[in-house]
Design an enzyme around this catalytic site. Structure first.
Site, short mmCIF file in Angstrom:
data_model
loop_
_atom_site.label_atom_id
_atom_site.label_comp_id
_atom_site.label_asym_id
_atom_site.label_seq_id
_atom_site.Cartn_x
_atom_site.Cartn_y
_atom_site.Cartn_z
N ASP A 85 105.60 -16.15 -18.18
CA ASP A 85 104.40 -15.93 -17.14
C ASP A 85 104.96 -14.98 -16.61
OD1 ASP A 85 103.62 -19.38 -18.65
OD2 ASP A 85 102.25 -18.55 -17.09
N LYS A 119 105.14 -22.02 -20.03
CA LYS A 119 104.95 -23.34 -20.40
C LYS A 119 105.75 -24.25 -20.32
CE LYS A 119 101.15 -24.54 -19.26
NZ LYS A 119 101.08 -24.83 -18.05
#
Lengths: 351, 351
Positions: free
Chosen positions: B228, B239
């Site tokens: 991310d 995650k």
């Protein structure tokens, strides 16, 4: 286990024998419903263990002890009852310990109901001593992480990993518990959280995957879990996910303790590689409350336990004190010489 | 993403602009329903990102690009649209990259719809190059483990961690993928498994906690995840649960790769400690399909991401090749000198 109802509270054991019927606090319906399951015979009890009406190595051991007593009352041969119960769940050691205990008692002519009650009471006593021995690890402000349920519900009463927390709470300590939810069956979110609510202990449920986040940020002082089987060298089988927590705890310098009674230690198995790992139905992963959570074409793997090598374990909280892996043999209840011989023979057979 | 229907298959992107309406493949209903969500304006799109109608850092970036174009068509000022979208989700970097990209394009007088389409197409192109670069890691018989969804659904199309698998499959390789289910929202079980079914790639879903079991038993050859946000030193936000997998992979000598386009790399952040971690609603953990899974008295913690320090990462699979953490700067698209200055200024401001 304490059950708070309408302002008051009552106490329940996870398993007991009532007029020839084995009664079990049905753990599949907690925390939403207090339901008592009944096993009227050997097969019903075996299926109840397989379906996890009762779970947790020490509680399964006690259920098996009562099952052996019930079977004897119903005229079933000792070896037949033991054979059926032995096939219910392969990983936890207390089951085999209880079957041996009851077989010996019945062979020796003891009253089997008295023997099963004695087995259950000894489990409670061991858990209370684990609580007293482990409570010294918990100070005001200690942030503990646990996994699965190693509470009163996993034993006859009082618990293993949760026993030190119960004693610390009784002594007025204020502390906090991270409860990992424990997929696929959510014993953390459903059972451990429920026990902590009953005891008024501060806690938060986290996804299993979030354990590393809190461990790496210095937000956990102590990891405290139970065990399903401990090999002679200290390698420990416990609920799937325990191993990852242990590795990441060590990586971050967080002490990792296993709380377990001597009935969980299998001196006949030299190391973790020889502990059989139960693989349960893929449906436990692929469904949730009966509804699918994944494509119908996708298979799943569902090992119920993993092995944590002894090198990741700071200490074992037992009824005989807090021991390092090399000190585990102190808990062997048989004379050392005979025990050593038995160990060798059994190990050879297994190879 | 390929969608198999009635024997044939069609192709869908995760986000596109259709006659002034931003259309999104609604990921909350997969794999059970193919539903297209519509955002008719800025606030609707922002809420769709917050509610995870669209998720995955690159896909969020593209959704934001189309949102900027739509806002401009509706007469909303560039800074106002960017401000609202910036507040949707804090961790992933592509969102901020896309907002800057679109602000520059609109300021330069480019057609915003053309610019957004170009942004989306560049994402697809980057993913295809990631696939080609990463495919060489996958041989016949390779057993891969992934986490969450870093597939076509997490990008405009094709995916990051799943892109090398798509290319390897096109090349006729046979391999196997462990898909961790990824609580609390099950993007692994729902989305990654679904993509692998569409592509005909062998896989099994596992509880997140079971990753260590397979890693420690030599049953995984390669871990391959998305990202991310990647800090300049290679520390990676992904995650929740990624960090534990990385630590345990390293402990067992299993290579751990992060697949990500350059739009995910944040050269303005020196290390992972400065990446903000989104904490989402406890209800995602405490409920399942609207039903409670825990005692009503129990709170939960729900960090959506964790940080994997660069030392656990074997390499980054980018559109520019497979790079070690120290080589990441190669992907910086701005001239090195100017970029370096910008980095320093931004870093100082944050302190």
């Amino acid at each position: 286990v304490r059950v708070n109802v309408d302002g008051g509270s009552s106490e329940l054991r996870t398993v007991w024998l009532d007029d020839g019927v084995v009664k079990l606090l049905d753990q599949r319906f907690l925390p939403f419903e207090i339901r008592i399951a009944e096993a009227h015979g050997l097969e019903e009890l075996a299926v109840a263990i397989e379906d996890m009406v009762v779970r947790g190595a020490p509680a399964i051991g006690a259920a098996a002890a009562y099952g052996m007593a019930q079977a004897h009352l119903q005229g079933i041969a000792v070896h037949e009852a033991a054979d059926r119960l032995r096939r219910t769940r392969p990983t936890g050691h207390d089951l085999f310990h209880a079957l041996e205990y009851m077989s010996n008692a019945i062979d020796a002519g003891e009253n089997p109901v008295v023997a099963a009650d004695k087995y259950a009471q000894e489990d409670v006593d061991r858990c209370r001593r684990i609580g007293a021995n482990g409570a010294k690890l918990i100070r005001n402000g200690t942030r503990i992480m646990t996994h699965c349920n190693a509470g009163a519900l996993a034993t006859v009463d009082y618990g293993t990993a949760l026993a030190p927390m119960r004693v610390a709470k009784e002594r007025g300590r204020r502390f906090f518990v991270y409860v990992s939810e424990t997929r696929p069956r959510l014993q953390g979110a459903r059972l451990t959280a429920w026990e902590l609510v009953q005891e008024g202990i501060d806690h938060a449920i986290i996804p299993d995957s979030a354990a590393g986040h809190f461990l790496s940020r210095g937000e956990v002082d102590l990891v405290l879990v139970g065990a399903d089987r401990i090999a002679a060298n200290g390698d420990t089988a416990n609920k799937i996910g325990t191993y990852m927590k242990a590795v990441v705890a060590k990586e971050n310098g967080v002490p990792f303790y296993v709380a377990a009674p001597s009935s969980t230690i299998d001196f006949a198995i030299p190391g973790g590689a020889k502990i059989p790992i139960e693989e349960r139905s893929p449906q436990e992963v692929l469904q949730f409350g009966g509804s699918p959570v994944a494509p119908k074409e996708s298979p799943a793997r569902n090992p119920a336990f993993d092995i944590t090598p002894a090198k990741y374990i700071t200490g074992f909280i037992t009824e005989d004190g807090i021991l390092r892996p090399a000190e585990l043999r102190r808990t062997a209840k048989l004379p050392p010489l005979r025990r050593r011989k038995t160990t060798k023979r059994k190990t050879t057979k297994r190879r």
